[in-house]
Design a protein around this motif. Structure first.
Motif, mmCIF file in Angstrom:
data_model
loop_
_atom_site.group_PDB
_atom_site.id
_atom_site.type_symbol
_atom_site.label_atom_id
_atom_site.label_comp_id
_atom_site.label_asym_id
_atom_site.label_seq_id
_atom_site.Cartn_x
_atom_site.Cartn_y
_atom_site.Cartn_z
ATOM 1 N N ASP A 154 68.310 -10.732 52.554
ATOM 2 C CA ASP A 154 69.405 -10.586 51.598
ATOM 3 C C ASP A 154 70.479 -11.625 51.883
ATOM 4 O OD1 ASP A 154 70.627 -9.627 53.927
ATOM 5 O OD2 ASP A 154 70.342 -7.526 53.368
ATOM 6 N N GLU A 155 71.565 -11.537 51.138
ATOM 7 C CA GLU A 155 72.646 -12.518 51.265
ATOM 8 C C GLU A 155 73.251 -12.542 52.668
ATOM 9 O OE1 GLU A 155 75.636 -14.220 48.129
ATOM 10 O OE2 GLU A 155 73.543 -14.577 48.539
ATOM 11 N N ASP A 156 73.442 -11.369 53.250
ATOM 12 C CA ASP A 156 73.992 -11.309 54.606
ATOM 13 C C ASP A 156 73.053 -11.990 55.593
ATOM 14 O OD1 ASP A 156 75.891 -10.168 56.700
ATOM 15 O OD2 ASP A 156 73.982 -9.262 57.314
ATOM 16 N N PHE A 158 70.876 -14.343 54.938
ATOM 17 C CA PHE A 158 70.932 -15.789 54.724
ATOM 18 C C PHE A 158 72.145 -16.394 55.416
ATOM 19 C CE2 PHE A 158 72.905 -19.233 52.236
ATOM 20 C CZ PHE A 158 71.993 -20.239 52.540
ATOM 21 N N GLY A 159 73.307 -15.785 55.233
ATOM 22 C CA GLY A 159 74.529 -16.330 55.823
ATOM 23 C C GLY A 159 74.458 -16.387 57.337
ATOM 24 N N THR A 218 76.304 -18.375 51.066
ATOM 25 C CA THR A 218 75.850 -17.521 49.975
ATOM 26 C C THR A 218 74.971 -18.346 49.044
ATOM 27 O OG1 THR A 218 77.671 -18.010 48.455
ATOM 28 C CG2 THR A 218 78.017 -16.212 50.061
ATOM 29 N N LYS A 219 74.127 -17.664 48.292
ATOM 30 C CA LYS A 219 73.244 -18.352 47.349
ATOM 31 C C LYS A 219 74.048 -19.096 46.286
ATOM 32 C CE LYS A 219 69.355 -17.498 44.201
ATOM 33 N NZ LYS A 219 68.391 -16.476 43.703
ATOM 34 N N ASP A 221 77.097 -20.303 46.449
ATOM 35 C CA ASP A 221 77.732 -21.471 47.046
ATOM 36 C C ASP A 221 76.726 -22.581 47.301
ATOM 37 O OD1 ASP A 221 80.424 -21.523 47.195
ATOM 38 O OD2 ASP A 221 80.573 -21.117 49.346
ATOM 39 N N TYR A 222 75.534 -22.212 47.730
ATOM 40 C CA TYR A 222 74.502 -23.213 48.009
ATOM 41 C C TYR A 222 74.134 -23.958 46.723
ATOM 42 C CZ TYR A 222 70.777 -25.246 50.856
ATOM 43 O OH TYR A 222 69.981 -26.126 51.563
ATOM 44 N N PHE A 257 65.266 -20.317 48.374
ATOM 45 C CA PHE A 257 65.548 -19.030 47.757
ATOM 46 C C PHE A 257 64.358 -18.529 46.949
ATOM 47 C CE2 PHE A 257 69.836 -20.879 48.322
ATOM 48 C CZ PHE A 257 70.377 -19.882 49.113
ATOM 49 N N ASN A 260 62.864 -16.757 49.891
ATOM 50 C CA ASN A 260 63.807 -16.143 50.824
ATOM 51 C C ASN A 260 63.557 -16.605 52.260
ATOM 52 O OD1 ASN A 260 64.535 -14.522 48.482
ATOM 53 N ND2 ASN A 260 65.487 -13.127 49.945
#
Length: 411
Positions: A154-156, A158-159, A218-219, A221-222, A257, A260
Motif C-alpha cells: 500500500d501507500e505506506d 511504498f513510502g 506517494t504514488k 507525488d511520484y 506501480f 506494486n
C-alpha cells in the motif's frame, strides 16, 4: 478480471541477472540470444519458461537475462537455481563456440561496431530507443546488471520502502562495482557501468535525474514529479505511443506501480550467482533494518535530498569500497558514529549488525568482499601493470570459469 496479488514488505522477491554472450576463445561479442531462444523453444520469443528461472531477451542480441519466474518467498537457494541455468545455457552455446561472460561490462567491446539490436518481438520499442539515444554505446549495448524487485502492499509501504532504498543506494556499489575497464583501459571508475549509465540519456535529463530518486513517498507525488515530466519530454518524439514511462524511467531504483514493487537497478553483475545473491541478501537485510527504524526514525530517512545522496553515490561509483564518506549525518543513518568512514568500513559495520539475518553462504561471500574488495578492485589488482588485451582476456576467461563453476574470483 484478475488482479496482481499484493505482498507485504519483504514477503517476496524478484531477481534478474543479465549475461553477455561471447566467443569461447576470443571473448568477441556474439549476437546469439535469438538463436539460443529459438533452439530452446522453436520460436523467436521474448520469454522462455524454464521452470523456476525464466530467460528473456534484452535490448541487444548479445545479452540474455535470467530471472525468477515470478515472485519467490526467499533468496535462499536462488544462486543454485541460477547457476543450473547458466550451465544449461553454456552447454547449448558450446555448439556455437560461445559462452556466457559475467561482470557488469565487457572490457574490450567496441559498441560502435559490435552492437546488434534484438530483431524480433518488441523491436519497435528498441528501434525507437536507438533513434532517440543511439544505443551503440557502453551504457546501452555493453552493460550487465542485477535487478532486485521488492514489493509493497500500500501507500505506506511504498513510502517506507522508497525512503530506505534511497539512502542505501549511494553505498551499494561499494560491494557491487565490477567494471573498472572499458575499451581495453582502466577508466578511473570502479563502476564504469554506472558512470556511463548516468549519462545515457543526457538528451532528456528528466529520464535519469540524479540516479538517486527524488524524495517522493506517494504514488501521486511520484507521477507528478517523475512520470509526468518524462511523458511530456518524450511526447513529441513518441508519436505512436510506443514508450511506457515505467520502462523509460532510468533512476537507480524505479517504482513499478503496475506490480506494486520497487526495482533496484544499480547493482553490477558479479562473477557468479553466489556473489550476486549474497550482495542482494546484504542489501535486503539492511533495508529491513532501515524500514524497521532500527537506527533512526523514518522521518530522518525521508529528509534527505537527492543531491546530497548523489554526491556520496558518485564518489562510491569512482572508488567503490575505498570511497571516504565525511558526512557524519549520513553515517548516523546506519548507526555509525564516526567523523568519517570508508564505504567499505560502513559495510563492515552493517554486515556485523545484520549477521543474524544472513545465511551462512551469504555471510561468507560478504566477508570475502569485505576482506578482498569489490570485484572491480580484485580485477584491477590481478591485472597489475599489464593492461593489455591479451592479459585482460586471460583475467576475463577466468571470470567465465568462475561463472561456470559458481565460485568467487580471487585477487
Amino acid at each position: 478480471m484478475s488482479t496482481r496479488p499484493r505482498y507485504d514488505l519483504f514477503e517476496v522477491f524478484g531477481v534478474e541477472l543479465e549475461y553477455m554472450i561471447v566467443d569461447r576463445a576470443t571473448l568477441a561479442v556474439r549476437p546469439l540470444a535469438d538463436v539460443l531462444i529459438h533452439e530452446k523453444t522453436g520460436q523467436y520469443v521474448s520469454d522462455v519458461d524454464n521452470g523456476s528461472v525464466a530467460w528473456s531477451n534484452e535490448l541487444v542480441n548479445h545479452v540474455l537475462e535470467l530471472k525468477t519466474n515470478g515472485p519467490v518467498p526467499s533468496l535462499d537457494g536462488l544462486a543454485t537455481l541460477f547457476h543450473a541455468n547458466v550451465v544449461e545455457i553454456n552447454d547449448r552455446l558450446r555448439r556455437h563456440e560461445a559462452m556466457l561472460l559475467p561482470s557488469g561490462a565487457h572490457p574490450l567491446m567496441d559498441p560502435r561496431t559490435e552492437t546488434h539490436l534484438w530483431p524480433h518481438e518488441y523491436n519497435e520499442v528498441y528501434s525507437l530507443y536507438n533513434r532517440l539515444f543511439d544505443c551503440r554505446g557502453h551504457g546501452w549495448a555493453n552493460l550487465q546488471s542485477t535487478h532486485l524487485n521488492l514489493p509493497f502492499r500500500d501507500e505506506d509501504g511504498f513510502g517506507r520502502l522508497h525512503a530506505a532504498i534511497r539512502v542505501l543506494l549511494p553505498v551499494i556499489p561499494a560491494l557491487s562495482a565490477s567494471t573498472p575497464l572499458l575499451d581495453g583501459a582502466l577508466t578511473g571508475f570502479a563502476d564504469s557501468r554506472l558512470e556511463t549509465y548516468r549519462h545515457n540519456q543526457d538528451r532528456f535529463p528528466v529520464i535519469t535525474g540524479r540516479v538517486i530518486p527524488e524524495a517522493v513517498f506517494t504514488k501521486a507525488d511520484y507521477h507528478r514529479r517523475i512520470y509526468r515530466p518524462i511523458n511530456e519530454a518524450l511526447r513529441p518524439f513518441d508519436t505512436d505511443g510506443v514508450l511506457d514511462h515505467t520502462f523509460v524511467n532510468s533512476r537507480g531504483a524505479i517504482a513499478r506501480f503496475d506490480r506494486n514493487a520497487i526495482e533496484i537497478r544499480i547493482i553490477d553483475l558479479q562473477e557468479c550467482p553466489a556473489a550476486d545473491l549474497a550482495i542482494l541478501a546484504g542489501v535486503v537485510a539492511v533495508l529491513r533494518a532501515l524500514v524497521a527504524e532500527r537506527w533512526v526514525p523514518l522521518a530522518a530517512l525521508k529528509a534527505w535530498h537527492e543531491d546530497a545522496l548523489a554526491a556520496i553515490f558518485l564518489d562510491v561509483v569512482r572508488h567503490a569500497e575505498r570511497a571516504v564518506i565525511t558526512d557524519q549525518a549520513y553515517l548516523r543513518l546506519f548507526g555509525l558514529e564516526a567523523s568519517e568512514a570508508t564505504a567499505g568500513a560502513l559495510w563492515q559495520h552493517l554486515v556485523a549488525a545484520i549477521q543474524d539475518d544472513l545465511s551462512g553462504d551469504a555471510a561468507g561471500v560478504l566477508e570475502h568482499l569485505l576482506t578482498q574488495g569489490s570485484l572491480a578492485t580484485r580485477i584491477t589488482r590481478r591485472l597489475g601493470d599489464d593492461i593489455t588485451p591479451g592479459r585482460i582476456r586471460e583475467v576475463y576467461h577466468e571470470l567465465a570459469v568462475c561463472l561456470a563453476e559458481n565460485r568467487l574470483f580471487e585477487a
